[in-house]
Design an enzyme around this catalytic site. Structure first.
Site, PDB file in Angstrom:
ATOM      1  N   PRO A  49       0.829  -1.203   0.000  1.00 38.45           N
ATOM      2  CA  PRO A  49       0.000   0.000   0.000  1.00 38.45           C
ATOM      3  C   PRO A  49       0.859   1.247   0.000  1.00 38.45           C
ATOM      4  CG  PRO A  49       0.136  -0.906   2.209  1.00 38.45           C
ATOM      5  CD  PRO A  49       0.845  -1.873   1.298  1.00 38.45           C
ATOM      6  N   GLY A  62       2.767   4.405   1.122  1.00 37.59           N
ATOM      7  CA  GLY A  62       3.391   4.750   2.387  1.00 37.59           C
ATOM      8  C   GLY A  62       4.120   3.603   3.035  1.00 37.59           C
ATOM      9  N   CYS A  63       4.062   2.408   2.463  1.00 33.55           N
ATOM     10  CA  CYS A  63       4.758   1.265   3.042  1.00 33.55           C
ATOM     11  C   CYS A  63       5.841   0.837   2.076  1.00 33.55           C
ATOM     12  CB  CYS A  63       3.793   0.113   3.313  1.00 33.55           C
ATOM     13  SG  CYS A  63       4.579  -1.301   4.079  1.00 33.55           S
ATOM     14  N   GLY A  64       7.060   1.327   2.304  1.00 33.32           N
ATOM     15  CA  GLY A  64       8.121   1.075   1.363  1.00 33.32           C
ATOM     16  C   GLY A  64       8.807  -0.253   1.535  1.00 33.32           C
ATOM     17  N   CYS A  80       6.987  -3.373   2.256  1.00 32.25           N
ATOM     18  CA  CYS A  80       6.059  -4.496   2.238  1.00 32.25           C
ATOM     19  C   CYS A  80       6.573  -5.615   1.351  1.00 32.25           C
ATOM     20  CB  CYS A  80       4.688  -4.040   1.729  1.00 32.25           C
ATOM     21  SG  CYS A  80       3.866  -2.901   2.832  1.00 32.25           S
TER      22      CYS A  80
END
Length: 273
Positions: A107, A109-111, A113
């Site tokens: 998603p 903003g989640c660098g 994941c």
């Protein structure tokens, strides 16, 4: 099939003295699948503009490629469900691709994941010397103010981040926007690479907080300075210190804080350091 960057949507504006119908431009957000040699590497939620810049910047900062001549082919394919950024890579890049393989959709903003191991998250970064690179104090003071009028999508929606490239003596020469701060920086890095501009010649200016992923991307791209309107995390500062990056935060309202390598910021009167 073009996808608009924003759409006008109805809402209800509520205030202390009442309420009224309102229409506002909201930013579009779509899945972007980055595909290497027919296999999906990552799916990121992003703004649908400048996808080629994003894909090339992402490939560079992920270490899948180290230069654009390792890309043998690229195409952008748009579907009803989202966008595919399709690469065909030189055969010798398969090992690097396997090392940075991601299996999950990440998603905004989640660098990090889907990275397979903590070692991948904490990969070694190059040490930047930035020999001779200097920023004038007044250029840093103006950096985020100069970036603001160049944020066209943010002006429409109030909901996107921007990454700008500040060249000493020239000001901000390139800007990219996205709903995600990491995506905005990847787009900027990709645009600079495709235009043949060396990231070592300027500083990145961000409209967000400074996370470790942004410092990682800055180091891999080779820019010696990172300026942001908000705060860094402690881990981001640690990486900037070790990588030789000048980290500037809270650059707003006529002031800024320097947290690492302040010797690159000078004034006519005296060095900041």
């Amino acid at each position: 099939m073009a996808i608009p960057l924003s759409r006008s949507k109805p809402g209800l504006s509520v205030r202390r003295d009442g309420h009224a119908p309102v229409r506002r431009a909201l930013p579009e957000e779509v899945p972007v699948a980055v595909v290497y040699d027919g296999s999906t590497h990552a799916v990121m939620m992003a703004s649908p503009g400048d996808i080629a810049d994003f894909a090339h910047g992402f490939a560079l900062t992920e270490g899948v490629i180290t230069s654009l001549d390792q890309v043998e082919g690229f195409e952008e394919v748009r579907h009803d469900q989202g966008i595919e950024a399709r690469f065909w890579l030189r055969e010798d890049r398969q090992e690097a691709l396997s090392a940075r393989r991601r299996f999950m959709a990440g998603p905004v903003g989640c660098g990090l994941c889907g990275i397979d191991s903590l070692e991948q998250a904490n990969r070694p970064l190059p040490r930047l010397t930035g020999t001779g690179f200097r920023l004038d104090r007044d250029e840093v003071l103006r950096a985020t103010d100069d970036l603001r009028p160049l944020q066209v999508l943010h002006a429409q929606t109030g909901a996107t981040h921007a990454a700008g490239f500040l060249v000493p003596g020239q000001g901000i020469v390139a800007v990219r926007e996205d709903v995600g701060r990491h995506n905005a920086l990847d787009k900027l890095i990709g645009a600079l690479a495709r235009d043949g501009i060396d990231c070592a010649s300027g500083a990145f200016v961000m409209t967000s907080r400074l996370s470790m992923e942004l410092v990682q991307k800055c180091a891999i791209a080779g820019s010696p300075a990172l300026i942001a309107v908000s705060a860094p995390t402690t881990h981001a500062l640690h990486l900037a210190e070790d990588s030789g990056i000048t980290l500037v935060a809270f650059a707003r309202q006529g002031g800024f804080d320097v947290y690492s390598h302040p010797e690159r910021i000078t004034s006519e009167v005296t060095d900041v350091a």
